[in-house]
Scaffold this active site. Structure first.
Site, PDB file in Angstrom:
ATOM      1  N   ASP A   4       0.857  -1.153   0.118  1.00 13.64           N
ATOM      2  CA  ASP A   4       0.159   0.145  -0.017  1.00 13.64           C
ATOM      3  C   ASP A   4       1.015   1.296  -0.043  1.00 13.64           C
ATOM      4  O   ASP A   4       0.767   2.100  -0.871  1.00 13.64           O
ATOM      5  CB  ASP A   4      -0.895  -0.101   1.279  1.00 13.64           C
ATOM      6  CG  ASP A   4      -2.088   0.902   1.355  1.00 13.64           C
ATOM      7  OD1 ASP A   4      -2.144   1.756   0.101  1.00 13.64           O
ATOM      8  OD2 ASP A   4      -2.816   0.849   2.320  1.00 13.64           O
ATOM      9  N   TYR A  29      -0.993  -8.630   7.436  1.00 15.37           N
ATOM     10  CA  TYR A  29      -2.023  -9.165   8.088  1.00 15.37           C
ATOM     11  C   TYR A  29      -2.060 -10.746   8.084  1.00 15.37           C
ATOM     12  O   TYR A  29      -3.061 -11.293   8.779  1.00 15.37           O
ATOM     13  CB  TYR A  29      -3.224  -8.966   7.046  1.00 15.37           C
ATOM     14  CG  TYR A  29      -3.999  -7.527   7.051  1.00 15.37           C
ATOM     15  CD1 TYR A  29      -3.312  -6.762   8.113  1.00 15.37           C
ATOM     16  CD2 TYR A  29      -4.802  -7.300   6.214  1.00 15.37           C
ATOM     17  CE1 TYR A  29      -3.752  -5.405   7.837  1.00 15.37           C
ATOM     18  CE2 TYR A  29      -5.364  -5.817   6.255  1.00 15.37           C
ATOM     19  CZ  TYR A  29      -4.979  -4.901   7.069  1.00 15.37           C
ATOM     20  OH  TYR A  29      -5.235  -3.907   7.019  1.00 15.37           O
TER      21      TYR A  29
HETATM   22  P1  ADP Z   1      -1.494  -7.162   3.913  1.00 19.38           P
HETATM   23  O1  ADP Z   1      -1.514  -6.032   4.997  1.00 19.38           O
HETATM   24  O2  ADP Z   1      -2.693  -7.361   3.123  1.00 19.38           O
HETATM   25  O3  ADP Z   1      -0.730  -8.256   4.500  1.00 19.38           O
HETATM   26  P2  ADP Z   1       1.280  -6.329   2.992  1.00 19.38           P
HETATM   27  O4  ADP Z   1       1.597  -4.967   2.186  1.00 19.38           O
HETATM   28  O5  ADP Z   1       1.828  -6.128   4.350  1.00 19.38           O
HETATM   29  O6  ADP Z   1      -0.269  -6.361   2.940  1.00 19.38           O
HETATM   30  O7  ADP Z   1       1.696  -7.465   2.260  1.00 19.38           O
HETATM   31  C1  ADP Z   1       1.201  -8.037   1.210  1.00 19.38           C
HETATM   32  C2  ADP Z   1       2.458  -8.795   0.029  1.00 19.38           C
HETATM   33  O8  ADP Z   1       2.828  -7.711  -0.762  1.00 19.38           O
HETATM   34  C3  ADP Z   1       3.323  -9.306   0.922  1.00 19.38           C
HETATM   35  O9  ADP Z   1       3.948 -10.388   0.226  1.00 19.38           O
HETATM   36  C4  ADP Z   1       4.532  -8.253   0.654  1.00 19.38           C
HETATM   37  O10 ADP Z   1       5.917  -8.640   0.738  1.00 19.38           O
HETATM   38  C5  ADP Z   1       4.173  -7.667  -0.615  1.00 19.38           C
HETATM   39  N1  ADP Z   1       4.716  -6.499  -1.009  1.00 19.38           N
HETATM   40  C6  ADP Z   1       5.323  -5.479  -0.361  1.00 19.38           C
HETATM   41  N2  ADP Z   1       5.571  -4.562  -1.127  1.00 19.38           N
HETATM   42  C7  ADP Z   1       5.486  -4.954  -2.510  1.00 19.38           C
HETATM   43  C8  ADP Z   1       5.701  -4.380  -3.863  1.00 19.38           C
HETATM   44  N3  ADP Z   1       6.096  -3.050  -4.087  1.00 19.38           N
HETATM   45  N4  ADP Z   1       5.113  -5.188  -4.779  1.00 19.38           N
HETATM   46  C9  ADP Z   1       4.623  -6.309  -4.759  1.00 19.38           C
HETATM   47  N5  ADP Z   1       4.326  -7.012  -3.406  1.00 19.38           N
HETATM   48  C10 ADP Z   1       4.738  -6.132  -2.521  1.00 19.38           C
END
Ligand code: ADP
Length: 170
Positions: free
Chosen positions: A35, A122
């Site tokens: 995000d 999460y």
């Molecule tokens: P949530 O709160 O839904 O768990 P997160 O952002 O913490 O979301 O993590 C969801 C996934 O996105 C994880 O596998 C994380 O490593 C990954 N992630 C983080 N940054 C990026 C990015 N720039 N592109 C793709 N995936 C990412």
């Protein structure tokens, strides 16, 4: 094959697709993880548009423009926070994928990229999340009109390995 799912490793903010999905929170006002990366890459106009949306319930999805991203749209979906698995988390995660794909179809998107929703901050168990993501996407691709190519963009090698295995087993 015309309709397909690909698993890749990379940064979703670099994806040149019609829509990327944001694993958002229910406020839609930005957060950490993917995000934060999406908001940084898209620029401040993304947050301005998000402020007009009034949040989003877990499992639902709302679209914005992509602003400075190479993607035309961002589909924001709050994934479920893992609370042990008895609070409807699997069904809510399935709805995230389903509702984003339905929204992509409404917006006549041909290509869509997803991050691994809920498996970061999460704490949704990765193997189970990958199974839900892959089966929901493959089912959707059987009947979609506009959406032809879906990419799962995994940030790290372990995540990619688990999604590769889920696709091989599907
Ligand atoms: P949530 O709160 O839904 O768990 P997160 O952002 O913490 O979301 O993590 C969801 C996934 O996105 C994880 O596998 C994380 O490593 C990954 N992630 C983080 N940054 C990026 C990015 N720039 N592109 C793709 N995936 C990412």
């Amino acid at each position: 094959m015309k309709h397909q799912l690909n698993i890749v490793q990379g940064d979703i903010t670099k994806e040149r697709v019609d829509a990327i999905v944001n694993a958002a929170n229910t406020s839609l006002l930005g957060g950490g993880g993917v995000d934060g990366a999406i908001h940084r890459a898209a620029g401040p106009q993304l947050l301005e548009e998000c402020r007009t949306l009034g949040g989003c319930p877990t499992g639902q999805a709302k679209a914005t423009k992509g602003y400075r991203l190479p993607a035309r749209y961002v589909l924001h979906t709050p994934g479920p926070i893992w609370r042990g698995g008895t609070k409807g988390e699997p069904e809510l995660l399935r709805q995230c994928y389903q509702n984003c794909l339905a929204l992509a179809e409404e917006l006549q998107c041909k290509t869509v990229a997803f991050p691994s929703i809920s498996t970061g901050i999460y704490h949704f168990p990765l193997e189970q999340a990958a199974g839900i993501a892959v089966s929901t996407i493959l089912d959707f691709l059987k009947t979609s009109q506009f959406v032809e190519q879906v990419k799962m963009v995994c940030f790290d090698g372990r995540t990619k390995g688990v999604y590769d295995a889920a696709l091989a087993e599907a």
